[in-house]
Write an enzyme that holds these catalytic residues in place. Structure first.
Site, PDB file in Angstrom:
ATOM      1  N   THR A  29       5.965   2.556   0.607  1.00 23.95           N
ATOM      2  CA  THR A  29       5.566   3.896   0.192  1.00 23.95           C
ATOM      3  C   THR A  29       5.279   4.786   1.387  1.00 23.95           C
ATOM      4  OG1 THR A  29       4.609   2.998  -1.825  1.00 23.95           O
ATOM      5  CG2 THR A  29       3.909   5.197  -1.183  1.00 23.95           C
ATOM      6  N   TYR A  30       4.671   4.211   2.420  1.00 23.64           N
ATOM      7  CA  TYR A  30       4.228   5.032   3.544  1.00 23.64           C
ATOM      8  C   TYR A  30       5.129   4.950   4.763  1.00 23.64           C
ATOM      9  CZ  TYR A  30      -0.064   5.734   0.924  1.00 23.64           C
ATOM     10  OH  TYR A  30      -0.970   6.086  -0.041  1.00 23.64           O
ATOM     11  N   ASP A  51      -5.074  -7.466   0.649  1.00 28.22           N
ATOM     12  CA  ASP A  51      -3.790  -7.066   0.045  1.00 28.22           C
ATOM     13  C   ASP A  51      -2.708  -8.090   0.375  1.00 28.22           C
ATOM     14  OD1 ASP A  51      -2.189  -5.387  -1.490  1.00 28.22           O
ATOM     15  OD2 ASP A  51      -1.569  -4.166   0.212  1.00 28.22           O
ATOM     16  N   THR A 108      -3.392  -2.318   6.001  1.00 33.20           N
ATOM     17  CA  THR A 108      -3.831  -1.014   5.514  1.00 33.20           C
ATOM     18  C   THR A 108      -5.130  -1.092   4.731  1.00 33.20           C
ATOM     19  OG1 THR A 108      -1.524  -0.305   5.347  1.00 33.20           O
ATOM     20  CG2 THR A 108      -3.146   1.012   4.159  1.00 33.20           C
ATOM     21  N   TRP A 144       2.871 -11.232  -1.934  1.00 30.25           N
ATOM     22  CA  TRP A 144       3.995 -11.964  -1.353  1.00 30.25           C
ATOM     23  C   TRP A 144       4.933 -11.107  -0.521  1.00 30.25           C
ATOM     24  CZ3 TRP A 144       7.760 -13.979  -5.746  1.00 30.25           C
ATOM     25  CH2 TRP A 144       8.138 -12.921  -6.560  1.00 30.25           C
ATOM     26  N   GLY A 145       4.764  -9.805  -0.548  1.00 38.37           N
ATOM     27  CA  GLY A 145       5.521  -8.947   0.350  1.00 38.37           C
ATOM     28  C   GLY A 145       4.901  -8.833   1.725  1.00 38.37           C
ATOM     29  N   ASN A 146       3.655  -9.273   1.868  1.00 42.89           N
ATOM     30  CA  ASN A 146       2.946  -9.164   3.146  1.00 42.89           C
ATOM     31  C   ASN A 146       2.831 -10.499   3.880  1.00 42.89           C
ATOM     32  OD1 ASN A 146       2.587  -6.418   3.072  1.00 42.89           O
ATOM     33  ND2 ASN A 146       0.606  -6.516   2.037  1.00 42.89           N
ATOM     34  N   GLU A 204       9.128   3.407   6.814  1.00 46.41           N
ATOM     35  CA  GLU A 204      10.429   2.747   6.877  1.00 46.41           C
ATOM     36  C   GLU A 204      10.398   1.717   8.001  1.00 46.41           C
ATOM     37  OE1 GLU A 204      12.953   3.650   4.887  1.00 46.41           O
ATOM     38  OE2 GLU A 204      12.301   5.584   4.094  1.00 46.41           O
ATOM     39  N   LYS A 224       8.238  -0.019  12.612  1.00 48.62           N
ATOM     40  CA  LYS A 224       7.758   0.552  11.359  1.00 48.62           C
ATOM     41  C   LYS A 224       7.362   1.999  11.623  1.00 48.62           C
ATOM     42  CE  LYS A 224       3.910  -0.012   8.080  1.00 48.62           C
ATOM     43  NZ  LYS A 224       2.697  -0.824   7.791  1.00 48.62           N
TER      44      LYS A 224
END
Length: 395
Positions: free
Chosen positions: A94-95, A246, A286, A249-251, A97, A107
């Site tokens: 979201t924040y 947070d 974050t 599984w994406g982190n 690329e 990033k």
């Protein structure tokens, strides 16, 4: 969601902190002065007032922390790592690329603009300053020097941080469009950014694929994942009262190498675990909370009620709600139980969402682990579970 931010100090002299063990106050902890002195100037505390904010030039602070006198051009930064034509987009959020440049990932996070990006208000300098300090603090755990009290290499290495300004440039636009053609981006096209747009660029080690897309081969790899994450959280709890908050599984990034063991130092004790060739990297701080010993860095999640309104039964959404119950929606305090909640979430993900060679006995062991974890209040306790016992290597 603005992090709480206070103090009217002069930030122009803030430098990248050096490696140390900040929270401990024992006489043997030398070398902490640089980190504490730097972060003391930031005073990211919970007693903010608008008058304090008015006196802070957070953008100048962020430049100083990145050791810059002025913003750089994005492509100039990328050119330090690879030729423009070799840049490839590898992901998005979201924040920001994410682009690969040779053996690093950059990033790119837009900030301080007065228009929404991907449907969200752009982050502010003070938010990114806190994230930058937190990332560098976790970097300080990566070394294994003789007098280290807590150390691990599981948190993603931040190689560099740079404030940039200007257009993406043709090479980055082409990389973005190639990825979009294949994956159908959910983000706004970066060509919409104005020429004066500001970005913070994180130059990170390449940690591999996220857990969602990584294919685990067997139960040993699943255990290796769990023990590496648990040990890293235990080390960071001991060093900084750290909570990730947070850890979906994406982190969690995974890759394979020739490693046999992974070494940690927890409260002065060196421990090693079998890895079965799996390397784990934890990313995205974050929402994280960290205590430097001088200041508490955290994001006030009570300002984002939508975070807790995800679908019932969804493991990630339920974990946010469980965190809210544990903290009673007071996010400044130390609640290492939140780390355990994410460990329970990971066990659930392995049981429900991932496929790998695993016997019925193995599944029973994981369910037993989940029940045992539910009794613990910290990762420091969880690292002692019998489930990890035969992964321990005596040094």
């Amino acid at each position: 969601m603005d992090p709480r931010y206070a103090d009217g100090s002069d930030f122009s002299i803030v430098k990248t902190p050096e490696k140390c063990n900040p929270v401990s106050t024992s006489d043997g902890d030398q070398g902490c002065e640089d980190l504490n002195a730097s972060i003391r100037k930031l005073s990211l505390a919970s007693t903010t007032t608008s008058s304090h904010l008015d006196r802070i030039d957070a953008f100048t602070a962020l430049l100083g922390f990145c050791e810059q006198s002025a913003p750089a051009m994005i492509l100039d930064l990328f050119s330090e790592y690879c030729a423009p034509e070799n840049i490839a987009k590898v992901g998005e959020g979201t924040y920001g690329e994410a682009f690969r440049a040779a053996n690093v990932v950059c990033k790119i996070v837009p900030f301080d603009g007065d228009f929404p990006v991907n449907g969200e208000v752009q982050k502010k300098s003070e938010e990114l300053l806190e994230e930058a300090v937190l990332s560098k603090a976790l970097n300080s755990l990566r070394g294994f020097e003789k007098d280290d009290f807590n150390a691990c290499t599981t948190f993603i290495e931040t190689i560099d941080l740079k404030v940039c300004r200007g257009l993406y440039g043709a090479a980055l636009i082409s990389a973005w469009e190639r990825w979009d053609e294949k994956n159908r981006s959910e983000n706004d096209h970066p060509k919409e950014f104005p020429e004066k747009q500001l970005y913070l660029v994180y130059v990170l080690q390449h940690g591999g694929k996220d857990l969602e897309s990584f294919v685990l081969e067997n139960f040993d790899e699943a255990r290796s994942l769990l023990v590496q994450v648990t040990a890293a959280l235990a080390v960071a709890e001991a060093a900084y009262e750290f909570e990730h908050r947070d850890l979906h599984w994406g982190n969690i990034l995974l890759s394979r190498n020739d490693s046999v063991t992974m070494k940690f130092i927890l409260e002065g004790k060196q421990i090693s675990f079998r890895t079965y060739g799996l390397s784990v990297s934890i990313i995205d701080f974050t929402l994280s909370r960290l205590n430097t010993g001088e200041n508490i860095l955290f994001l006030d999640l009570s300002q984002d009620p939508y975070l807790f309104k995800g679908p019932k039964g969804d493991k990630q959404s339920e974990t946010y709600r469980k965190m809210k119950d544990v903290t009673e929606d007071q996010w400044e305090g130390s609640f290492p139980r939140t780390n355990v909640l994410w460990l329970i979430y990971l066990v659930d993900i392995l049981l429900l969402k991932k496929t790998f060679v695993c016997s019925l006995k193995n599944k029973r062991e994981m369910r037993s682990l989940k029940k045992r974890l539910d009794k613990y209040d910290s990762a420091k306790e969880a690292i002692l579970v019998p489930f990890f016992g035969d992964l321990l290597v005596n040094d």
